[in-house]
Write an enzyme that holds these catalytic residues in place. Structure first.
Site, PDB file in Angstrom:
ATOM      1  N   HIS A 198     -67.409  65.819 -10.444  1.00 44.60           N
ATOM      2  CA  HIS A 198     -66.944  67.195 -10.539  1.00 44.60           C
ATOM      3  C   HIS A 198     -66.373  67.420 -11.940  1.00 44.60           C
ATOM      4  O   HIS A 198     -65.787  66.536 -12.536  1.00 44.60           O
ATOM      5  CB  HIS A 198     -65.858  67.455  -9.485  1.00 44.60           C
ATOM      6  CG  HIS A 198     -65.496  68.898  -9.352  1.00 44.60           C
ATOM      7  ND1 HIS A 198     -66.278  69.799  -8.669  1.00 44.60           N
ATOM      8  CD2 HIS A 198     -64.442  69.591  -9.832  1.00 44.60           C
ATOM      9  CE1 HIS A 198     -65.714  70.996  -8.712  1.00 44.60           C
ATOM     10  NE2 HIS A 198     -64.609  70.896  -9.414  1.00 44.60           N
ATOM     11  N   ASP A 245     -69.808  64.098  -7.187  1.00 43.14           N
ATOM     12  CA  ASP A 245     -68.717  65.049  -6.965  1.00 43.14           C
ATOM     13  C   ASP A 245     -68.123  64.769  -5.590  1.00 43.14           C
ATOM     14  O   ASP A 245     -68.749  65.038  -4.556  1.00 43.14           O
ATOM     15  CB  ASP A 245     -69.251  66.471  -7.033  1.00 43.14           C
ATOM     16  CG  ASP A 245     -68.159  67.528  -7.026  1.00 43.14           C
ATOM     17  OD1 ASP A 245     -67.098  67.283  -6.402  1.00 43.14           O
ATOM     18  OD2 ASP A 245     -68.365  68.588  -7.621  1.00 43.14           O
ATOM     19  N   CYS A 298     -66.241  75.393 -11.256  1.00 44.23           N
ATOM     20  CA  CYS A 298     -65.343  74.958 -10.184  1.00 44.23           C
ATOM     21  C   CYS A 298     -65.042  76.152  -9.264  1.00 44.23           C
ATOM     22  O   CYS A 298     -65.936  76.651  -8.600  1.00 44.23           O
ATOM     23  CB  CYS A 298     -64.093  74.343 -10.811  1.00 44.23           C
ATOM     24  SG  CYS A 298     -62.854  73.722  -9.678  1.00 44.23           S
TER      25      CYS A 298
END
Length: 277
Positions: free
Chosen positions: A245, A213, A156
């Site tokens: 994600h 995502d 991330c």
């Protein structure tokens, strides 16, 4: 000393324990890696303007281990990132995750992602992050690590940092970026994104991204692919079509076991191929 590193106030003197509040409830599928056979726990890293805490895991016996920097999600070096370090140590690495928000704040007690971003993450300068990672490498070199076999991975927020660090450190052998943002608006603290450094990568990066995502459009993934191709970079990007994600985050509902396990296997193969073994 890089600019923006002249403060001596460190809000976090020690690592948080458990999972960040904003990630609760933690799911039943959460992976827990035993520290048996390892030396694992908090260490202090001397940096340009003081010391920051970090989580380190290493096999209990031996020396000259390949080194992997593990770069946190926006939730800091909480239990998931610490477990990632233990997973690497079980594979024979010295794995270390420095707390890169130590000066700006403790995100572990904040309630939601937007609060984390506005109060802490938006205030973290890239120059500070890259300098702290360099300091972590220097610490590893004196702590049974073979930094001639240096890799980096991040998730991330940390995925973006992997790309930047691969453009920053010529001694890096390889990186693996898990769903890190590739494009964005330049700011004084975050002046560049991966798309801006695609032509200047000093180590090959494997990017692992989710086709579903919502925060990283596939159009930006394709732009990065084209930039890498134009620069004749050996980096690669893999997209898991049905993955969202955070698909590696086994403690969250976003976890997708098949994609996560495949990505982990690809990571190991990538590091082996490029000398991080």
């Amino acid at each position: 000393m890089p600019k923006n590193l002249n403060r001596r106030t460190f809000i976090m003197a020690s690592l948080a324990t458990g999972f960040a509040v904003a990630t609760h409830p933690v799911t039943a599928q959460t992976i827990k890696t035993s520290p048996t056979g390892l030396v694992a726990g908090e260490v202090k890293i001397p940096v340009a303007d003081g010391t920051i805490p970090a989580y380190r895991a290493i096999p209990a016996s031996g020396t000259n281990f390949p080194v992997v920097l593990v770069v946190q999600e926006i939730f800091g070096v909480h239990e998931y990132i610490q477990d990632i370090c233990r997973r690497f140590a079980k594979l024979g690495y010295l794995a270390i995750a420095p707390e890169l928000y130590a000066r700006q704040g403790d995100v572990s007690k904040l309630n939601d992602i937007q609060e984390i971003i506005s109060k802490v993450v938006s205030k973290v300068p890239d120059a500070q992050v890259l300098s702290d990672l360099d300091a972590t490498v220097a610490w590893a070199a004196k702590s049974k690590g073979d930094v001639n076999r240096l890799g980096i991975t991040g998730f991330c927020w940390g995925g973006r940092i992997v790309w930047l660090y691969a453009a920053h450190n010529p001694k890096l052998k390889a990186g693996v970026a898990w769903y890190g943002r590739l494009v964005g608006e330049s700011t004084p603290l975050q002046p560049q994104y991966p798309i801006n450094v695609a032509a200047s990568l000093k180590a090959p990066v494997l990017g692992l991204y989710g086709g579903k995502d919502e925060g990283i459009p596939l159009s930006t993934v394709e732009k990065m692919r084209q930039a890498l191709k134009a620069a004749k970079q050996p980096s690669e990007i893999v997209v898991y079509p049905n993955a969202p994600h955070g698909f590696h985050a086994d403690y969250r509902p976003s976890y997708q076991k098949e994609a996560a396990e495949d990505g982990w296997k690809r990571l190991q193969a990538w590091f082996k191929e490029h000398g991080v073994v």
